[in-house]
Design a protein around this motif. Structure first.
Motif, mmCIF file in Angstrom:
data_model
loop_
_atom_site.group_PDB
_atom_site.id
_atom_site.type_symbol
_atom_site.label_atom_id
_atom_site.label_comp_id
_atom_site.label_asym_id
_atom_site.label_seq_id
_atom_site.Cartn_x
_atom_site.Cartn_y
_atom_site.Cartn_z
ATOM 1 N N TYR A 1 0.850 -1.188 0.000
ATOM 2 C CA TYR A 1 0.000 0.000 0.000
ATOM 3 C C TYR A 1 0.890 1.244 0.000
ATOM 4 O O TYR A 1 1.981 1.244 0.552
ATOM 5 N N GLN A 2 0.371 2.310 -0.590
ATOM 6 C CA GLN A 2 1.062 3.600 -0.613
ATOM 7 C C GLN A 2 0.188 4.629 0.107
ATOM 8 O O GLN A 2 -1.012 4.730 -0.168
ATOM 9 N N GLN A 3 0.782 5.364 1.036
ATOM 10 C CA GLN A 3 0.032 6.396 1.742
ATOM 11 C C GLN A 3 0.715 7.743 1.558
ATOM 12 O O GLN A 3 1.807 7.974 2.099
ATOM 13 N N GLY A 4 0.089 8.616 0.787
ATOM 14 C CA GLY A 4 0.608 9.962 0.605
ATOM 15 C C GLY A 4 0.299 10.821 1.809
ATOM 16 O O GLY A 4 -0.528 10.445 2.660
ATOM 17 N N PRO A 5 0.921 11.993 1.905
ATOM 18 C CA PRO A 5 0.701 12.892 3.044
ATOM 19 C C PRO A 5 -0.777 13.234 3.207
ATOM 20 O O PRO A 5 -1.419 13.683 2.256
ATOM 21 N N GLY A 6 -1.320 12.969 4.405
ATOM 22 C CA GLY A 6 -2.711 13.284 4.686
ATOM 23 C C GLY A 6 -3.722 12.422 3.961
ATOM 24 O O GLY A 6 -4.913 12.749 3.937
ATOM 25 N N GLN A 7 -3.260 11.349 3.358
ATOM 26 C CA GLN A 7 -4.154 10.492 2.575
ATOM 27 C C GLN A 7 -4.374 9.141 3.254
ATOM 28 O O GLN A 7 -3.700 8.804 4.218
ATOM 29 N N ASP A 8 -5.332 8.395 2.733
ATOM 30 C CA ASP A 8 -5.536 7.042 3.213
ATOM 31 C C ASP A 8 -4.630 6.100 2.429
ATOM 32 O O ASP A 8 -4.230 6.417 1.307
ATOM 33 N N PRO A 9 -4.290 4.961 2.976
ATOM 34 C CA PRO A 9 -3.466 3.992 2.245
ATOM 35 C C PRO A 9 -4.175 3.518 0.979
ATOM 36 O O PRO A 9 -5.365 3.203 1.002
ATOM 37 N N GLN A 10 -3.444 3.483 -0.114
ATOM 38 C CA GLN A 10 -3.977 3.026 -1.397
ATOM 39 C C GLN A 10 -3.303 1.712 -1.787
ATOM 40 O O GLN A 10 -2.084 1.618 -1.771
ATOM 41 N N PHE A 11 -4.116 0.742 -2.175
ATOM 42 C CA PHE A 11 -3.608 -0.569 -2.541
ATOM 43 C C PHE A 11 -2.805 -0.490 -3.836
ATOM 44 O O PHE A 11 -3.234 0.106 -4.829
ATOM 45 N N LEU A 12 -1.637 -1.141 -3.847
ATOM 46 C CA LEU A 12 -0.796 -1.187 -5.042
ATOM 47 C C LEU A 12 -0.857 -2.558 -5.710
ATOM 48 O O LEU A 12 -1.189 -2.677 -6.893
ATOM 49 N N ILE A 13 -0.493 -3.594 -4.946
ATOM 50 C CA ILE A 13 -0.372 -4.917 -5.543
ATOM 51 C C ILE A 13 -0.323 -5.957 -4.428
ATOM 52 O O ILE A 13 0.022 -5.639 -3.293
ATOM 53 N N SER A 14 -0.703 -7.187 -4.761
ATOM 54 C CA SER A 14 -0.630 -8.255 -3.773
ATOM 55 C C SER A 14 -0.150 -9.548 -4.414
ATOM 56 O O SER A 14 -0.275 -9.734 -5.641
ATOM 57 N N PHE A 15 0.403 -10.423 -3.576
ATOM 58 C CA PHE A 15 0.912 -11.716 -4.020
ATOM 59 C C PHE A 15 0.404 -12.798 -3.082
ATOM 60 O O PHE A 15 0.453 -12.646 -1.859
ATOM 61 N N TYR A 16 -0.057 -13.888 -3.676
ATOM 62 C CA TYR A 16 -0.466 -15.057 -2.923
ATOM 63 C C TYR A 16 0.377 -16.219 -3.401
ATOM 64 O O TYR A 16 0.386 -16.536 -4.591
ATOM 65 N N GLU A 17 1.082 -16.844 -2.487
ATOM 66 C CA GLU A 17 1.945 -17.974 -2.843
ATOM 67 C C GLU A 17 2.847 -17.645 -4.043
ATOM 68 O O GLU A 17 2.960 -18.432 -4.996
ATOM 69 N N LYS A 18 3.455 -16.495 -3.983
ATOM 70 C CA LYS A 18 4.464 -16.035 -4.949
ATOM 71 C C LYS A 18 3.895 -15.662 -6.315
ATOM 72 O O LYS A 18 4.654 -15.351 -7.227
ATOM 73 N N MET A 19 2.582 -15.687 -6.445
ATOM 74 C CA MET A 19 1.954 -15.265 -7.703
ATOM 75 C C MET A 19 1.190 -13.966 -7.449
ATOM 76 O O MET A 19 0.532 -13.822 -6.426
ATOM 77 N N GLN A 20 1.248 -13.071 -8.415
ATOM 78 C CA GLN A 20 0.485 -11.837 -8.274
ATOM 79 C C GLN A 20 -0.999 -12.177 -8.193
ATOM 80 O O GLN A 20 -1.529 -12.903 -9.039
ATOM 81 N N SER A 21 -1.665 -11.678 -7.171
ATOM 82 C CA SER A 21 -3.070 -12.020 -6.982
ATOM 83 C C SER A 21 -4.006 -10.870 -7.301
ATOM 84 O O SER A 21 -5.163 -11.092 -7.656
ATOM 85 N N ASP A 22 -3.512 -9.644 -7.180
ATOM 86 C CA ASP A 22 -4.367 -8.500 -7.467
ATOM 87 C C ASP A 22 -3.477 -7.293 -7.732
ATOM 88 O O ASP A 22 -2.344 -7.240 -7.274
ATOM 89 N N LYS A 23 -4.004 -6.376 -8.493
ATOM 90 C CA LYS A 23 -3.233 -5.192 -8.861
ATOM 91 C C LYS A 23 -4.125 -3.985 -8.722
ATOM 92 O O LYS A 23 -5.272 -3.995 -9.178
ATOM 93 N N GLY A 24 -3.579 -2.953 -8.078
ATOM 94 C CA GLY A 24 -4.352 -1.732 -7.907
ATOM 95 C C GLY A 24 -3.752 -0.608 -8.705
ATOM 96 O O GLY A 24 -3.339 -0.775 -9.850
ATOM 97 N N SER A 25 -3.650 0.543 -8.085
ATOM 98 C CA SER A 25 -3.162 1.740 -8.773
ATOM 99 C C SER A 25 -1.639 1.821 -8.739
ATOM 100 O O SER A 25 -1.074 2.798 -8.254
ATOM 101 N N ILE A 26 -0.993 0.810 -9.255
ATOM 102 C CA ILE A 26 0.474 0.791 -9.258
ATOM 103 C C ILE A 26 0.973 1.292 -10.608
ATOM 104 O O ILE A 26 0.568 0.805 -11.663
ATOM 105 N N PRO A 27 1.851 2.314 -10.588
ATOM 106 C CA PRO A 27 2.380 2.840 -11.861
ATOM 107 C C PRO A 27 3.184 1.771 -12.596
ATOM 108 O O PRO A 27 3.745 0.861 -11.985
ATOM 109 N N ASP A 28 3.266 1.922 -13.904
ATOM 110 C CA ASP A 28 4.047 0.983 -14.708
ATOM 111 C C ASP A 28 5.530 1.041 -14.350
ATOM 112 O O ASP A 28 6.274 0.099 -14.631
ATOM 113 N N ARG A 29 5.968 2.148 -13.756
ATOM 114 C CA ARG A 29 7.375 2.299 -13.352
ATOM 115 C C ARG A 29 7.707 1.424 -12.131
ATOM 116 O O ARG A 29 8.868 1.264 -11.771
#
Lengths: 116, 114
Positions: free
Chosen positions: A35-63
């Motif tokens: 998760y990414q939390q900017g100043p004064g913001q709520d945590p935003q989901f980026l990405i998750s992994f389950y058993e070493k495989m990507q399980s979900d993707k949120g607002s993660i930049p391509d960089r």
């Protein structure tokens, strides 16, 4: 009890540099979330992994990219850093497989990234 | 569009009294709700959760109430203690009791005065 470990706790980088953040989940947890939390913001989901495989993707930049390794630790790689990437980056872990009921996510202390 | 809303950015109560923190959500697919407490320079700490099949869950001084028809939940802390002073985040997820990504509200800063 062992908690989620994140390293480094603080990181200062210049624009266009790269950064790698590490996360060590609670032992026996099989799922890692970033998760990414900017100043004064709520945590935003980026990405998750389950058993070493990507399980979900949120607002993660391509960089940004991430992976989970065989020992279940995870790394978030950030390239071409921008000023707007300055934030707190949290890793959380949970045990999903084999449990009945609920799967609370437990958070690490975070890595504070400052891009100058 | 904020799917989880905490409309009170701050709340101040006296020690020993009840603290009530509110949270509203818009996504009817959310079926699991959690409250996290956060101190400065630390990660969110899990407090209590509730599944959408329940309307109340209690753990010591903390009770969470869920009103599905109103898409509203609240966290009650009784009695409030100065150590409870922190930012409280409401979070929601879809499916499997919290194993999916969490959507957070913007938080409510609780101050408990001695």
């Amino acid at each position: 009890a062992a908690g989620v470990i994140q390293s480094p706790r603080h990181l200062i980088k210049e624009k266009r540099e790269t950064a790698t953040l590490k996360c060590y989940p609670i032992p026996r947890h099989d799922t890692v979330y970033w998760y990414q939390q900017g100043p004064g913001q709520d945590p935003q989901f980026l990405i998750s992994f389950y058993e070493k495989m990507q399980s979900d993707k949120g607002s993660i930049p391509d960089r940004f990219s991430a992976q989970q390794f065989s020992d279940y630790h995870s790394e978030l790689n950030m390239s071409s850093l921008e000023l707007g990437d300055s934030a707190l980056y949290f890793c959380a872990s949970s045990l999903v497989f084999g449990r009945q009921g609920t799967y609370e996510q437990y958070f690490g202390p975070g890595t504070r990234l400052t891009v100058t | 569009d904020q799917q989880v809303k905490q409309n009170s950015p701050s709340l101040s109560v006296q020690e020993g009294r009840i603290s009530i923190l509110n949270c509203d959500y818009t996504n009817s697919m959310f079926d699991y709700f959690l409250w996290y407490k956060k101190y400065p320079a630390e990660g969110p700490t899990f407090l209590i959760s509730i599944s959408s099949i329940k309307d109340k869950n209690e753990d010591g001084r903390f009770t969470v109430f869920l009103n599905k028809s109103a898409k509203h939940l609240s966290l009650h802390i009784v009695p409030s203690q100065p150590g409870d002073s922190a930012v409280y985040f409401c979070a929601a997820s879809v499916g499997q009791g919290g194993s999916e990504k969490l959507v957070f509200g913007k938080g409510t800063k609780l101050t408990v005065n001695p």
